[in-house]
Design a protein around this motif. Structure first.
Motif, PDB file in Angstrom:
ATOM      1  N   ASN A 222      50.454  38.000  46.427  1.00  0.00           N
ATOM      2  CA  ASN A 222      49.618  37.131  47.257  1.00  0.00           C
ATOM      3  C   ASN A 222      48.172  37.077  46.761  1.00  0.00           C
ATOM      4  O   ASN A 222      47.227  37.089  47.550  1.00  0.00           O
ATOM      5  CB  ASN A 222      49.680  37.565  48.728  1.00  0.00           C
ATOM      6  CG  ASN A 222      49.295  36.432  49.655  1.00  0.00           C
ATOM      7  OD1 ASN A 222      49.403  35.266  49.289  1.00  0.00           O
ATOM      8  ND2 ASN A 222      48.840  36.778  50.840  1.00  0.00           N
ATOM      9  N   ILE A 223      48.009  37.054  45.437  1.00  0.00           N
ATOM     10  CA  ILE A 223      46.691  36.915  44.822  1.00  0.00           C
ATOM     11  C   ILE A 223      46.667  35.555  44.124  1.00  0.00           C
ATOM     12  O   ILE A 223      47.520  35.266  43.301  1.00  0.00           O
ATOM     13  CB  ILE A 223      46.419  38.035  43.798  1.00  0.00           C
ATOM     14  CG1 ILE A 223      46.455  39.402  44.490  1.00  0.00           C
ATOM     15  CG2 ILE A 223      45.078  37.818  43.120  1.00  0.00           C
ATOM     16  CD1 ILE A 223      46.354  40.569  43.536  1.00  0.00           C
ATOM     17  N   ILE A 224      45.691  34.736  44.482  1.00  0.00           N
ATOM     18  CA  ILE A 224      45.611  33.394  43.914  1.00  0.00           C
ATOM     19  C   ILE A 224      44.553  33.375  42.807  1.00  0.00           C
ATOM     20  O   ILE A 224      43.399  33.736  43.028  1.00  0.00           O
ATOM     21  CB  ILE A 224      45.254  32.355  44.998  1.00  0.00           C
ATOM     22  CG1 ILE A 224      46.349  32.352  46.070  1.00  0.00           C
ATOM     23  CG2 ILE A 224      45.066  30.986  44.396  1.00  0.00           C
ATOM     24  CD1 ILE A 224      46.028  31.528  47.282  1.00  0.00           C
ATOM     25  N   VAL A 225      44.993  32.964  41.613  1.00  0.00           N
ATOM     26  CA  VAL A 225      44.119  32.867  40.448  1.00  0.00           C
ATOM     27  C   VAL A 225      44.390  31.518  39.791  1.00  0.00           C
ATOM     28  O   VAL A 225      45.536  31.073  39.741  1.00  0.00           O
ATOM     29  CB  VAL A 225      44.399  34.019  39.451  1.00  0.00           C
ATOM     30  CG1 VAL A 225      43.585  33.875  38.195  1.00  0.00           C
ATOM     31  CG2 VAL A 225      44.120  35.364  40.096  1.00  0.00           C
ATOM     32  N   ASP A 226      43.367  30.892  39.269  1.00  0.00           N
ATOM     33  CA  ASP A 226      43.529  29.624  38.564  1.00  0.00           C
ATOM     34  C   ASP A 226      44.096  29.910  37.170  1.00  0.00           C
ATOM     35  O   ASP A 226      43.686  30.865  36.510  1.00  0.00           O
ATOM     36  CB  ASP A 226      42.179  28.913  38.452  1.00  0.00           C
ATOM     37  CG  ASP A 226      42.298  27.485  37.957  1.00  0.00           C
ATOM     38  OD1 ASP A 226      43.417  27.065  37.607  1.00  0.00           O
ATOM     39  OD2 ASP A 226      41.270  26.793  37.916  1.00  0.00           O
ATOM     40  N   LYS A 227      45.017  29.064  36.720  1.00  0.00           N
ATOM     41  CA  LYS A 227      45.638  29.289  35.406  1.00  0.00           C
ATOM     42  C   LYS A 227      44.620  29.172  34.276  1.00  0.00           C
ATOM     43  O   LYS A 227      44.824  29.730  33.197  1.00  0.00           O
ATOM     44  CB  LYS A 227      46.801  28.328  35.183  1.00  0.00           C
ATOM     45  CG  LYS A 227      46.406  26.889  34.962  1.00  0.00           C
ATOM     46  CD  LYS A 227      47.631  26.036  34.717  1.00  0.00           C
ATOM     47  CE  LYS A 227      47.236  24.591  34.457  1.00  0.00           C
ATOM     48  NZ  LYS A 227      48.396  23.768  34.190  1.00  0.00           N
ATOM     49  N   LYS A 228      43.508  28.498  34.504  1.00  0.00           N
ATOM     50  CA  LYS A 228      42.474  28.363  33.483  1.00  0.00           C
ATOM     51  C   LYS A 228      41.761  29.682  33.216  1.00  0.00           C
ATOM     52  O   LYS A 228      41.092  29.827  32.204  1.00  0.00           O
ATOM     53  CB  LYS A 228      41.453  27.303  33.908  1.00  0.00           C
ATOM     54  CG  LYS A 228      42.035  25.920  33.993  1.00  0.00           C
ATOM     55  CD  LYS A 228      41.031  24.942  34.547  1.00  0.00           C
ATOM     56  CE  LYS A 228      41.706  23.613  34.808  1.00  0.00           C
ATOM     57  NZ  LYS A 228      40.910  22.733  35.658  1.00  0.00           N
ATOM     58  N   HIS A 229      41.902  30.632  34.128  1.00  0.00           N
ATOM     59  CA  HIS A 229      41.243  31.927  33.958  1.00  0.00           C
ATOM     60  C   HIS A 229      41.986  32.826  32.967  1.00  0.00           C
ATOM     61  O   HIS A 229      41.423  33.806  32.501  1.00  0.00           O
ATOM     62  CB  HIS A 229      41.106  32.639  35.302  1.00  0.00           C
ATOM     63  CG  HIS A 229      40.170  31.942  36.234  1.00  0.00           C
ATOM     64  ND1 HIS A 229      40.160  32.173  37.581  1.00  0.00           N
ATOM     65  CD2 HIS A 229      39.219  31.003  36.033  1.00  0.00           C
ATOM     66  CE1 HIS A 229      39.243  31.428  38.155  1.00  0.00           C
ATOM     67  NE2 HIS A 229      38.664  30.692  37.236  1.00  0.00           N
ATOM     68  N   ILE A 230      43.236  32.511  32.652  1.00  0.00           N
ATOM     69  CA  ILE A 230      43.992  33.299  31.676  1.00  0.00           C
ATOM     70  C   ILE A 230      43.536  32.867  30.295  1.00  0.00           C
ATOM     71  O   ILE A 230      43.717  31.718  29.906  1.00  0.00           O
ATOM     72  CB  ILE A 230      45.509  33.106  31.854  1.00  0.00           C
ATOM     73  CG1 ILE A 230      45.922  33.524  33.270  1.00  0.00           C
ATOM     74  CG2 ILE A 230      46.273  33.900  30.807  1.00  0.00           C
ATOM     75  CD1 ILE A 230      47.362  33.210  33.608  1.00  0.00           C
ATOM     76  N   THR A 231      42.957  33.791  29.535  1.00  0.00           N
ATOM     77  CA  THR A 231      42.323  33.432  28.268  1.00  0.00           C
ATOM     78  C   THR A 231      43.187  33.685  27.045  1.00  0.00           C
ATOM     79  O   THR A 231      42.787  33.317  25.946  1.00  0.00           O
ATOM     80  CB  THR A 231      40.999  34.203  28.091  1.00  0.00           C
ATOM     81  OG1 THR A 231      41.268  35.609  28.115  1.00  0.00           O
ATOM     82  CG2 THR A 231      40.013  33.844  29.179  1.00  0.00           C
TER      83      THR A 231
END
Length: 148
Positions: free
Chosen positions: A107-116
């Motif tokens: 249940n942690i929301i992260v934007d896919k753009k943050h994966i480098t």
């Protein structure tokens, strides 16, 4: 005449600075074109309050990002995918799949753009992904890829 610069003016100064200029230049050009406001006490107080609110919002955002980074360091997500005869996955694990699994499992929301990470995950096993959350805050996410 004193003006508060709203936008950067090349030969005068940066946004947020108070400058003393000639009346005609201030009224006709700077204020007329929307580069500045007349520096009255009321305008300066409002500007100071806005700057304080921006600083507070930035502080809260950094605290939220640090808390998210600490959560991400502690969790592990498990992704199952079909495996071919040679032991490699059919396709690769995409950023969308990682983000979806993270939301479903923890249940942690992260934007896919943050994966480098530039390289795609194409093998079974454990992988560490680097996430750039913003404001100079990074986190590592542990991904366990299992074959079906």
């Amino acid at each position: 005449m004193k003006v508060l610069l709203i936008k950067d003016v090349k030969s005068l100064g940066k946004a947020g600075e108070v400058k003393e200029v000639k009346d005609g230049y201030g009224k006709n050009f700077l204020i007329g074109k929307g580069f500045a406001k007349h520096a009255t006490a009321e305008v300066l107080e409002k500007h100071a309050a806005d700057e304080a609110k921006k600083a507070e919002d930035l502080k809260n955002e950094i605290a939220t990002l640090k808390a998210t980074a600490q959560k991400l360091e502690k969790v592990e997500i498990i992704i199952s995918k079909k495996v071919g005869d040679n032991g490699h996955l059919f396709g690769a694990i995409t950023k969308d799949e990682v983000v979806k699994a993270l939301e479903e499992q923890h249940n942690i929301i992260v934007d896919k753009k943050h994966i480098t990470d530039k390289t795609a995950i194409k093998t079974i096993g454990e992988h560490d992904l680097d996430l750039k959350l913003g404001q100079g805050i990074h986190a590592k996410l542990h991904v366990d890829v299992q074959g079906e």
